[in-house]
Design a protein around this motif. Structure first.
Motif, PDB file in Angstrom:
ATOM      1  N   GLN A 149      60.227  26.622  54.080  1.00 50.77           N
ATOM      2  CA  GLN A 149      58.796  26.449  54.310  1.00 50.77           C
ATOM      3  C   GLN A 149      58.005  27.677  53.872  1.00 50.77           C
ATOM      4  N   HIS A 150      56.813  27.400  53.324  1.00 52.07           N
ATOM      5  CA  HIS A 150      55.837  28.438  53.013  1.00 52.07           C
ATOM      6  C   HIS A 150      54.461  27.816  53.155  1.00 52.07           C
ATOM      7  N   GLU A 151      53.494  28.615  53.550  1.00 49.06           N
ATOM      8  CA  GLU A 151      52.154  28.082  53.797  1.00 49.06           C
ATOM      9  C   GLU A 151      51.508  27.526  52.524  1.00 49.06           C
ATOM     10  N   ASN A 152      51.919  28.061  51.366  1.00 51.40           N
ATOM     11  CA  ASN A 152      51.446  27.541  50.087  1.00 51.40           C
ATOM     12  C   ASN A 152      52.379  26.397  49.670  1.00 51.40           C
ATOM     13  N   LYS A 153      51.878  25.181  49.689  1.00 54.85           N
ATOM     14  CA  LYS A 153      52.721  24.012  49.431  1.00 54.85           C
ATOM     15  C   LYS A 153      53.295  24.004  48.026  1.00 54.85           C
ATOM     16  N   GLN A 154      52.536  24.526  47.054  1.00 50.73           N
ATOM     17  CA  GLN A 154      53.037  24.578  45.689  1.00 50.73           C
ATOM     18  C   GLN A 154      54.243  25.506  45.592  1.00 50.73           C
TER      19      GLN A 154
ATOM     20  N   GLN B 268      56.175  26.297  48.093  1.00 49.39           N
ATOM     21  CA  GLN B 268      57.226  25.658  48.882  1.00 49.39           C
ATOM     22  C   GLN B 268      58.025  24.681  48.032  1.00 49.39           C
ATOM     23  N   GLU B 269      57.331  23.846  47.273  1.00 53.06           N
ATOM     24  CA  GLU B 269      58.019  22.876  46.421  1.00 53.06           C
ATOM     25  C   GLU B 269      58.772  23.569  45.292  1.00 53.06           C
ATOM     26  N   HIS B 270      58.216  24.683  44.807  1.00 53.54           N
ATOM     27  CA  HIS B 270      58.891  25.440  43.757  1.00 53.54           C
ATOM     28  C   HIS B 270      60.205  26.007  44.271  1.00 53.54           C
ATOM     29  N   LEU B 271      60.200  26.540  45.496  1.00 55.88           N
ATOM     30  CA  LEU B 271      61.419  27.080  46.092  1.00 55.88           C
ATOM     31  C   LEU B 271      62.465  25.992  46.315  1.00 55.88           C
ATOM     32  N   ARG B 272      62.013  24.786  46.585  1.00 55.75           N
ATOM     33  CA  ARG B 272      62.936  23.676  46.817  1.00 55.75           C
ATOM     34  C   ARG B 272      63.461  23.071  45.520  1.00 55.75           C
ATOM     35  N   SER B 273      62.843  23.425  44.393  1.00 54.67           N
ATOM     36  CA  SER B 273      63.209  22.837  43.103  1.00 54.67           C
ATOM     37  C   SER B 273      64.474  23.482  42.538  1.00 54.67           C
ATOM     38  N   ASP B 274      64.930  22.946  41.392  1.00 54.26           N
ATOM     39  CA  ASP B 274      66.148  23.477  40.787  1.00 54.26           C
ATOM     40  C   ASP B 274      65.946  24.858  40.167  1.00 54.26           C
ATOM     41  N   ALA B 275      64.695  25.331  40.086  1.00 52.98           N
ATOM     42  CA  ALA B 275      64.443  26.692  39.608  1.00 52.98           C
ATOM     43  C   ALA B 275      64.915  27.721  40.632  1.00 52.98           C
ATOM     44  N   PHE B 276      64.942  27.300  41.886  1.00 52.55           N
ATOM     45  CA  PHE B 276      65.381  28.197  42.955  1.00 52.55           C
ATOM     46  C   PHE B 276      66.578  27.598  43.695  1.00 52.55           C
ATOM     47  N   PHE B 277      66.360  26.944  44.826  1.00 46.73           N
ATOM     48  CA  PHE B 277      67.470  26.534  45.688  1.00 46.73           C
ATOM     49  C   PHE B 277      67.964  25.107  45.473  1.00 46.73           C
ATOM     50  N   ASP B 278      67.269  24.333  44.659  1.00 38.03           N
ATOM     51  CA  ASP B 278      67.727  22.984  44.283  1.00 38.03           C
ATOM     52  C   ASP B 278      68.232  22.201  45.504  1.00 38.03           C
ATOM     53  N   VAL B 279      67.343  22.047  46.480  1.00 33.46           N
ATOM     54  CA  VAL B 279      67.752  21.479  47.767  1.00 33.46           C
ATOM     55  C   VAL B 279      68.159  20.009  47.680  1.00 33.46           C
ATOM     56  N   ALA B 280      67.741  19.321  46.624  1.00 38.08           N
ATOM     57  CA  ALA B 280      68.154  17.923  46.460  1.00 38.08           C
ATOM     58  C   ALA B 280      69.664  17.830  46.239  1.00 38.08           C
ATOM     59  N   ARG B 281      70.202  18.798  45.501  1.00 40.02           N
ATOM     60  CA  ARG B 281      71.647  18.824  45.235  1.00 40.02           C
ATOM     61  C   ARG B 281      72.420  19.636  46.256  1.00 40.02           C
ATOM     62  N   PHE B 282      71.754  20.648  46.810  1.00 40.95           N
ATOM     63  CA  PHE B 282      72.421  21.545  47.762  1.00 40.95           C
ATOM     64  C   PHE B 282      71.578  21.653  49.033  1.00 40.95           C
ATOM     65  N   PRO B 283      71.622  20.635  49.884  1.00 44.37           N
ATOM     66  CA  PRO B 283      70.754  20.590  51.071  1.00 44.37           C
ATOM     67  C   PRO B 283      71.112  21.582  52.165  1.00 44.37           C
ATOM     68  N   GLN B 284      72.288  22.205  52.060  1.00 44.73           N
ATOM     69  CA  GLN B 284      72.699  23.141  53.108  1.00 44.73           C
ATOM     70  C   GLN B 284      73.241  24.429  52.507  1.00 44.73           C
TER      71      GLN B 284
ATOM     72  N   THR C 125      80.047  30.501  62.742  1.00 45.93           N
ATOM     73  CA  THR C 125      79.646  29.747  61.561  1.00 45.93           C
ATOM     74  C   THR C 125      78.199  29.316  61.747  1.00 45.93           C
ATOM     75  N   LEU C 126      77.455  29.280  60.667  1.00 45.81           N
ATOM     76  CA  LEU C 126      76.049  28.895  60.711  1.00 45.81           C
ATOM     77  C   LEU C 126      75.739  28.025  59.505  1.00 45.81           C
ATOM     78  N   THR C 127      75.054  26.912  59.749  1.00 41.12           N
ATOM     79  CA  THR C 127      74.606  26.035  58.666  1.00 41.12           C
ATOM     80  C   THR C 127      73.088  26.022  58.651  1.00 41.12           C
ATOM     81  N   MET C 128      72.510  26.269  57.473  1.00 40.72           N
ATOM     82  CA  MET C 128      71.055  26.295  57.304  1.00 40.72           C
ATOM     83  C   MET C 128      70.587  25.070  56.533  1.00 40.72           C
ATOM     84  N   ALA C 129      69.521  24.460  57.000  1.00 41.85           N
ATOM     85  CA  ALA C 129      68.969  23.268  56.354  1.00 41.85           C
ATOM     86  C   ALA C 129      68.009  23.700  55.246  1.00 41.85           C
ATOM     87  N   MET C 130      68.511  23.790  54.015  1.00 44.34           N
ATOM     88  CA  MET C 130      67.702  24.299  52.916  1.00 44.34           C
ATOM     89  C   MET C 130      66.537  23.373  52.567  1.00 44.34           C
ATOM     90  N   THR C 131      66.634  22.128  52.943  1.00 42.29           N
ATOM     91  CA  THR C 131      65.534  21.186  52.693  1.00 42.29           C
ATOM     92  C   THR C 131      64.302  21.518  53.526  1.00 42.29           C
TER      93      THR C 131
END
Length: 196
Positions: free
Chosen positions: A79-84, A86-102, A70-76
């Protein structure tokens, strides 16, 4: 005859005991493991890449055979070198890490070097199959491989030409890759590693 039967039973018990004794639990060391992602533009050669930190993981070996994992990944930590980006990937348009942190993966079967299991992203679970390489070293068990993931199966449709038209060079391929290099140490061994 009685002596022969007793000897046979003793041999069988010895074999069974030996098999059980070979079963060993391991804990994945997050600091000694690497997990990276690569996305792809549908047009051209643009292929951004970055990392995700391993949160935790466990596996069971029976001799040289991987029995469970079993493996758990910390979606929060996406990371990407371009901070903009990076935040887009973390948003609800992509992985929505606020709601789904793992995100999680659970191994179901291993046939030779082909692993099949259940990958859960954004609360959606799908079956996935990919090649793996397993080796045992003095440090523990190392597992390497690369999985191809169709993001649209997990509800991530942003700029997918399967769902939107006239995207031009803004179209993003449905598939992205997860490349992993995991080190698992015997359970109970001293481990000072932690998820950064």
């Amino acid at each position: 005859m009685k002596t022969l039967l007793t000897s046979a039973c003793a041999l069988l018990l010895s074999i069974m005991t030996g098999t059980v004794a070979k079963s060993q639990s391991f804990t994945i060391d997050p600091a000694a493991s690497q997990l990276s992602w690569t996305g792809y533009a549908e047009v051209g050669s643009w292929a951004p890449t970055g990392s995700i930190q391993v949160a935790s993981g466990h596996l069971t070996m029976s001799g040289a055979q991987l029995r469970s994992a079993t493996l758990t990944m910390a979606m929060t930590t996406i990371q990407h070198e371009n901070k903009q980006m990076q935040e887009h990937l973390r948003s609800d348009a992509f992985f929505d890490v606020a709601r789904f942190p793992q995100a999680t993966f659970t191994l179901r079967t291993l046939a030779g070097t082909t692993a099949t299991g259940q990958l859960t992203i954004k609360g959606v679970t799908r079956s996935i199959t990919f090649p793996v390489g397993i080796s045992q070293t003095s440090a523990g068990v190392r597992i390497k491989g690369k999985a191809i993931v169709d993001r649209t199966q997990y509800g991530i449709r942003y700029n997918s030409s399967s769902f939107f038209t006239d995207l031009g060079d803004q179209a993003i391929r449905n598939d992205f890759t997860l490349t992993f290099d995991l080190l698992a140490k015997p359970a109970g061994s001293r481990n000072h590693s932690h998820t950064r």
